[in-house]
Design a protein around this motif. Structure first.
Motif, mmCIF file in Angstrom:
data_model
loop_
_atom_site.group_PDB
_atom_site.id
_atom_site.type_symbol
_atom_site.label_atom_id
_atom_site.label_comp_id
_atom_site.label_asym_id
_atom_site.label_seq_id
_atom_site.Cartn_x
_atom_site.Cartn_y
_atom_site.Cartn_z
ATOM 1 N N SER A 90 0.828 -1.207 0.000
ATOM 2 C CA SER A 90 0.000 0.000 0.000
ATOM 3 C C SER A 90 0.863 1.258 0.000
ATOM 4 N N ARG A 91 2.004 1.225 0.672
ATOM 5 C CA ARG A 91 2.914 2.380 0.635
ATOM 6 C C ARG A 91 3.477 2.584 -0.770
ATOM 7 N N ILE A 92 3.866 1.501 -1.419
ATOM 8 C CA ILE A 92 4.394 1.600 -2.778
ATOM 9 C C ILE A 92 3.304 2.083 -3.738
ATOM 10 N N LEU A 93 2.111 1.560 -3.589
ATOM 11 C CA LEU A 93 0.985 1.999 -4.412
ATOM 12 C C LEU A 93 0.709 3.482 -4.213
ATOM 13 N N SER A 94 0.811 3.938 -2.985
ATOM 14 C CA SER A 94 0.603 5.340 -2.680
ATOM 15 C C SER A 94 1.681 6.211 -3.331
ATOM 16 N N ILE A 95 2.916 5.768 -3.283
ATOM 17 C CA ILE A 95 4.007 6.521 -3.918
ATOM 18 C C ILE A 95 3.763 6.631 -5.416
ATOM 19 N N MET A 96 3.320 5.544 -6.031
ATOM 20 C CA MET A 96 3.123 5.522 -7.476
ATOM 21 C C MET A 96 1.883 6.291 -7.919
ATOM 22 N N SER A 97 0.830 6.281 -7.144
ATOM 23 C CA SER A 97 -0.428 6.854 -7.614
ATOM 24 C C SER A 97 -0.758 8.234 -7.062
ATOM 25 N N ASP A 98 -0.167 8.614 -5.952
ATOM 26 C CA ASP A 98 -0.533 9.887 -5.329
ATOM 27 C C ASP A 98 0.250 11.074 -5.868
ATOM 28 N N GLY A 99 1.147 10.848 -6.781
ATOM 29 C CA GLY A 99 1.911 11.964 -7.339
ATOM 30 C C GLY A 99 3.191 12.190 -6.576
ATOM 31 N N ARG A 100 3.391 13.425 -6.181
ATOM 32 C CA ARG A 100 4.660 13.790 -5.539
ATOM 33 C C ARG A 100 4.781 13.156 -4.163
ATOM 34 N N SER A 101 5.946 12.609 -3.890
ATOM 35 C CA SER A 101 6.241 12.042 -2.579
ATOM 36 C C SER A 101 7.487 12.708 -2.036
ATOM 37 N N SER A 102 7.606 12.740 -0.737
ATOM 38 C CA SER A 102 8.793 13.322 -0.111
ATOM 39 C C SER A 102 9.689 12.205 0.393
ATOM 40 N N TRP A 103 10.817 12.580 0.911
ATOM 41 C CA TRP A 103 11.771 11.619 1.457
ATOM 42 C C TRP A 103 11.229 10.954 2.720
ATOM 43 N N ARG A 104 10.195 11.521 3.334
ATOM 44 C CA ARG A 104 9.642 10.968 4.576
ATOM 45 C C ARG A 104 9.015 9.599 4.401
ATOM 46 N N VAL A 105 8.686 9.227 3.176
ATOM 47 C CA VAL A 105 8.039 7.932 2.957
ATOM 48 C C VAL A 105 9.044 6.784 2.924
ATOM 49 N N VAL A 106 10.324 7.088 2.767
ATOM 50 C CA VAL A 106 11.326 6.030 2.600
ATOM 51 C C VAL A 106 11.626 5.271 3.901
ATOM 52 N N PRO A 107 11.934 5.925 5.030
ATOM 53 C CA PRO A 107 12.270 5.145 6.235
ATOM 54 C C PRO A 107 11.170 4.187 6.697
ATOM 55 N N PRO A 108 9.888 4.614 6.762
ATOM 56 C CA PRO A 108 8.873 3.643 7.162
ATOM 57 C C PRO A 108 8.726 2.504 6.174
ATOM 58 N N LEU A 109 8.888 2.808 4.890
ATOM 59 C CA LEU A 109 8.810 1.769 3.867
ATOM 60 C C LEU A 109 9.915 0.747 4.051
ATOM 61 N N VAL A 110 11.125 1.204 4.319
ATOM 62 C CA VAL A 110 12.261 0.294 4.512
ATOM 63 C C VAL A 110 12.062 -0.556 5.766
ATOM 64 N N VAL A 111 11.621 0.054 6.858
ATOM 65 C CA VAL A 111 11.404 -0.693 8.102
ATOM 66 C C VAL A 111 10.314 -1.749 7.910
ATOM 67 N N GLN A 112 9.202 -1.366 7.291
ATOM 68 C CA GLN A 112 8.127 -2.336 7.085
ATOM 69 C C GLN A 112 8.546 -3.443 6.129
ATOM 70 N N ALA A 113 9.275 -3.089 5.074
ATOM 71 C CA ALA A 113 9.724 -4.116 4.130
ATOM 72 C C ALA A 113 10.698 -5.081 4.795
ATOM 73 N N ALA A 114 11.603 -4.563 5.604
ATOM 74 C CA ALA A 114 12.572 -5.431 6.282
ATOM 75 C C ALA A 114 11.897 -6.343 7.294
ATOM 76 N N THR A 115 10.963 -5.800 8.074
ATOM 77 C CA THR A 115 10.290 -6.645 9.064
ATOM 78 C C THR A 115 9.399 -7.680 8.384
ATOM 79 N N ALA A 116 8.719 -7.295 7.320
ATOM 80 C CA ALA A 116 7.892 -8.260 6.581
ATOM 81 C C ALA A 116 8.774 -9.360 5.994
#
Length: 127
Positions: A90-116
């Motif tokens: 859902s985070r990746i989908l949000s990055i792709m579909s919501d338009g502009r994203s900031s650098w703030r989306v990267v750390p939570p994405l990395v943590v969730q991907a690593a834990t998953a």
């Protein structure tokens, strides 16, 4: 009743991932305003309704991860890994579909991907 700590390295990594996410859930549960500021979110118009929704999400995460830690069963870890994996999707989908994203989306994405990845790797016998 004794607290179970795993002895296999793969299960220890899954346990560690569940612990990290439980701590994140507790942080969001106990400090929703700070968690929202860290995520770049803001409550506007003098309404505090958003805090309840964020606090509830943190409680859900803490409770689910805490259950995985207490039960320590492969099927519970599978459910946790699937939930974390869908959260990453859902985070990746949000990055792709919501338009502009900031650098703030990267750390939570990395943590969730690593834990998953850690949890699902244990469940499927990859580690």
């Amino acid at each position: 009743m004794e607290f179970y700590f795993p002895t296999e390295p793969g299960e220890q990594l899954a346990f560690l991932a569940a612990t990290i996410m439980a701590l994140v859930g507790c942080f969001v549960l106990l400090a929703p305003g700070l968690a929202m500021r860290m995520a770049g979110l803001d409550i506007r118009e003098g309404r505090n309704d958003g805090y309840g929704a964020v606090r509830s999400a943190g409680g859900l995460l803490a409770g689910f991860c805490g259950t995985a830690l207490l039960l320590a069963q492969p099927m519970v870890y599978l459910a946790l890994g699937a939930a974390l994996g869908l959260s990453v999707f859902s985070r990746i989908l949000s990055i792709m579909s919501d338009g502009r994203s900031s650098w703030r989306v990267v750390p939570p994405l990395v943590v969730q991907a690593a834990t998953a990845a850690l949890v699902l790797s244990y469940v499927f016998g990859l580690i």
